[in-house]
Structures are given as C-alpha cells and as structure tokens.
Design a protein around this motif. Sequence first.
Motif, short mmCIF file in Angstrom:
data_model
loop_
_atom_site.label_atom_id
_atom_site.label_comp_id
_atom_site.label_asym_id
_atom_site.label_seq_id
_atom_site.Cartn_x
_atom_site.Cartn_y
_atom_site.Cartn_z
N PRO A 207 1.31 -1.34 -0.08
CA PRO A 207 -0.37 0.30 -0.37
C PRO A 207 0.78 1.36 0.09
O PRO A 207 2.07 1.16 0.88
CB PRO A 207 -0.61 0.09 1.53
CG PRO A 207 -0.39 -1.12 2.32
CD PRO A 207 0.81 -2.51 1.16
N GLY A 208 0.13 2.13 -0.57
CA GLY A 208 1.07 3.44 -0.88
C GLY A 208 0.67 4.64 0.12
O GLY A 208 -0.04 4.10 1.26
N ALA A 209 1.44 5.42 -0.04
CA ALA A 209 1.79 6.45 1.50
C ALA A 209 -0.07 6.93 1.91
O ALA A 209 -0.45 7.69 0.56
CB ALA A 209 2.61 7.51 1.33
N PRO A 210 -0.08 7.74 2.71
CA PRO A 210 -1.44 8.91 2.54
C PRO A 210 -1.43 10.01 2.39
O PRO A 210 -0.15 10.25 2.67
CB PRO A 210 -2.10 8.45 4.05
CG PRO A 210 -0.75 8.08 5.00
CD PRO A 210 -0.14 7.28 4.55
N GLY A 211 -3.01 10.17 1.55
CA GLY A 211 -2.41 11.54 0.64
C GLY A 211 -2.91 12.80 1.82
O GLY A 211 -3.18 12.30 2.94
N PRO A 212 -2.58 13.47 1.79
CA PRO A 212 -3.09 15.26 2.18
C PRO A 212 -4.16 15.28 2.91
O PRO A 212 -5.44 14.31 2.14
CB PRO A 212 -2.81 16.20 1.38
CG PRO A 212 -2.55 15.76 0.10
CD PRO A 212 -2.48 14.15 0.25
N THR A 213 -5.01 15.94 3.73
CA THR A 213 -6.21 15.83 4.53
C THR A 213 -6.96 16.89 3.24
O THR A 213 -6.59 17.82 3.19
CB THR A 213 -6.40 16.24 5.89
OG1 THR A 213 -5.13 15.33 6.49
CG2 THR A 213 -7.20 16.76 6.33
N GLY A 214 -7.71 16.29 2.64
CA GLY A 214 -8.81 16.97 2.77
C GLY A 214 -9.85 18.29 3.13
O GLY A 214 -9.53 18.13 4.05
N PRO A 215 -9.92 19.15 2.00
CA PRO A 215 -11.44 20.19 2.60
C PRO A 215 -12.50 19.94 3.69
O PRO A 215 -13.22 18.80 3.33
CB PRO A 215 -11.22 21.48 1.96
CG PRO A 215 -11.79 20.60 0.55
CD PRO A 215 -10.36 19.53 0.68
N PRO A 216 -12.79 20.70 4.75
CA PRO A 216 -13.65 19.98 5.49
C PRO A 216 -15.09 20.56 4.63
O PRO A 216 -15.72 20.71 3.87
CB PRO A 216 -13.87 21.32 6.61
CG PRO A 216 -13.01 22.34 6.08
CD PRO A 216 -11.94 22.22 5.67
N GLY A 217 -15.82 18.82 5.47
CA GLY A 217 -17.60 19.01 4.31
C GLY A 217 -18.69 19.78 5.17
O GLY A 217 -18.39 20.44 5.75
N PRO A 218 -19.54 19.75 4.52
CA PRO A 218 -20.90 20.53 4.67
C PRO A 218 -21.41 19.63 6.21
O PRO A 218 -21.11 18.69 6.42
CB PRO A 218 -21.91 20.68 3.87
CG PRO A 218 -21.47 19.64 3.51
CD PRO A 218 -19.72 19.38 2.78
N GLN A 219 -21.31 20.68 7.31
CA GLN A 219 -22.21 20.01 8.78
C GLN A 219 -23.54 19.48 7.86
O GLN A 219 -24.37 20.01 7.53
CB GLN A 219 -22.67 21.91 9.60
CG GLN A 219 -22.89 20.51 10.83
CD GLN A 219 -23.61 21.88 11.38
OE1 GLN A 219 -23.48 22.92 11.35
NE2 GLN A 219 -23.82 21.71 13.16
N GLY A 220 -23.25 18.21 8.26
CA GLY A 220 -24.86 17.26 9.21
C GLY A 220 -25.78 17.73 9.39
O GLY A 220 -26.32 18.48 10.26
#
Length: 392
Positions: A207-220
């Motif tokens: 398995p490859g290295a984890p990618g960068p964290t994405g932007p926060p999603g909308p509130q549920g």
Amino acid sequence: LLSWSEHCASLGLITMQRTAHIAGVAAFALLLCAITLITLDSRQIQHDVLVQQNFQVANGQQLPEFSVAGTMQTGEPAPQGIPLSFQLPVPLPAPSPPAPTVITVGPRPKKAPVCKRCERQMRKIKRMVSEIKKQNEKADDLIEKQDDMIANYKDRMEEAVEKIKNRLFEKGRTYTDLIKHLKTKPGPPGPPGVPGKPGRNGLPGKPGAPGPTGPPGPQGLPGPVGKQGPQGIPGAIGPPGPRGPEGVTGRQGPVGPQGRAGPTGPSLNELCSRIGGMVYKGVCFKRSKLGGNSDRFPPDCNVYNPRASWQESDYVALQRMFKDRPTWEQVNRNGKGGLCSNFRATLAFEQHSSPVGVWVNKNSFVFNPTNSAPQCTMFGDKTAMAVYACQV
C-alpha cells in the motif's frame, strides 16, 4: 530362422516329455502287478507251510520252521510330466537265519517239500524285472537322442544369432560414418509461431503512503432527541387527593403453613381390601371380567387413571395378581391391543396357554405390547380380564 528353431525345439521337448511319461507309467504299472502277486502268493505259501507243520507235529515229527516275507520299495509316485525310473536290480530281502539244529530219535524225517508255486512265481518276477529293465534302457536311449537334438538346435540358433549381431553391427557402423561425413547448411528461417497464452497476474504491491487531508465537508443534519435523563430529587409531599375507584382483584396467595395432624385413619391397604381390591405401587386395583369391547367397571370402584411410566415388568406383576386361570406371561406382539387411551381401564389381557394379547393405558404405561400400529381392541376373546384403578 529364429522362429523355425524355436518351433523345432518346442516339438523336441514335447516328444521327449510324452515318451518319458509313457515309459514311466508302463514301468510303474508292471511294478504294482508284481507287488500284488508277491503279496497274494506269500500269504498262500504261509498257509500251506503251517498246514504241513501241523500235520508233521501230529505224527510226532518236527521239521525246521521257515517263513517267507519280502518288501519292495517304490518311493513316492513321480509328479506329472517327469520320467519315472527304477533302481535296478530291485533290492531283495536278506536271507533268513539258519534253521535251528534239531536232534530226532527214531527214523530219519523225510525231506521238506519243494514249493513249486514259489519257484513259478520267482520266475515270473525275474521275467517282469527283465522287461522293466529293457523298458528303462529304451527310455534312456530316447532321452539321450532328444538331448542331442536339443543341443544341436541350440548350437545352430546361437550361430544364427551371432551372424545377425555381426551384420547389424556392420550396418550401424556404416551409417555412423555416413552421418559424420555429411555437411549441411542452415536453411531459411521458418514462419513465426503462434503467440503463447498470457501469464498469471502478479502479486499485489505494497500500500502507498496516505495522501494530504482534504477540505472540511458541509455540516450534517441534526440528530434525534436523546434519552430522558435520571429523575431529580423528590419535592415536598402535597395534600392527599380524593379516593379512587376499587381496583382489580389480585392473584391468590401462597398456601399457608401445614396445620396440626388429625386423628389417624385407616391405611390404603385397609381401604382397598374393604372394596375387594389389592394395592400395587400405592394404587388400589380391582379386576373385572369383560363381556365385550367396552368398559365394565367393578363395583364400589371410583375409576381413575394414575399418572405413571410403568414398563413390561409392571404388566407382568399386575397379571400375576389378577388372573383367574393359568396363563402365559409372554406377549403376542401381533395382537389386537396396544398402547391406547380409548378406555378407562388401566390394563386388559387375554388368558390362555400361548402368547396373549395385551391392552395398556398410555396414561399409566410407556410399554408398547405391539410391534405394528395398535388396533386398540381391549376385548381379544372371552377370557379377557380388565384391571381398573380405584380412588379410596
């Protein structure tokens, strides 16, 4: 050449075996005849000698005693296909010991009679031995001739095989020299072959290295209401309210403590004997003679069916207690009874000197008196007797 030689050799072996077998059988038959004749004549000679001796003893004379006996050893019979031979001359029994010296007083005894039949028999035996010897000599000559023929065939075949080997060796060497001196050039390239099948897939990689964290999603969406919290501290007691309507009647309470024992009454045996019954395993029973396939309650008996799991031994015990005539205890497994509950009786059985049909109540018994599906008939014949349990 090889097949012709093998054929000749096989013919020679077959001829040799047949000739030797015939000669051996003929010699063995002649020898058996000689042994039979010797045995018969020896018995007759012994009888004649005994008669002559008894006659001379009666006249007051005693002659020397003689005995004639002999055996011929032939050994075990030869197996099938093996030539039979005899060792000649045939061994004869050792001479008898010299007769005892007898001194007689009076006139000189006559000479012992000469046994003419013994002499004729000995001449026959000598002629038979001579014939057997001639047959053996002929068989030996045939065997020697056949051995010579086989040795000649074997030598000729070995010479033929050696010649064939030499010729093959010469031809092989000639072909080897020709192949060595041949000079060949490479020809034009041939057409491309059919492509092969694709190979199997390789193993999955790491398995490859984890990618960068994405932007926060909308509130549920808001979740459901939570559970009610614990009850708070009770407040002050308020004034009593008005009386309500009467509630539903509650369940019956448990049984109270046992009271004092009353006066001692009559026992179960006494109560059962009053109505003409007998007690078995704490139950009072009475019998009733049946007149048909229906219940016939005994007098003074409050009939009931005790709850139990009785076996075949219990049926035997009740039958012994309530039968009114000699009867077998063995159960007829093909009878019309069975393990049923279509009547109020506890037990019913036939009475005769053979296996009996039995009907038992399934509320009291677990023993099944039939092998097949029950017919549940309580009245098997006019001897049927029913047994009822009575409450006392």
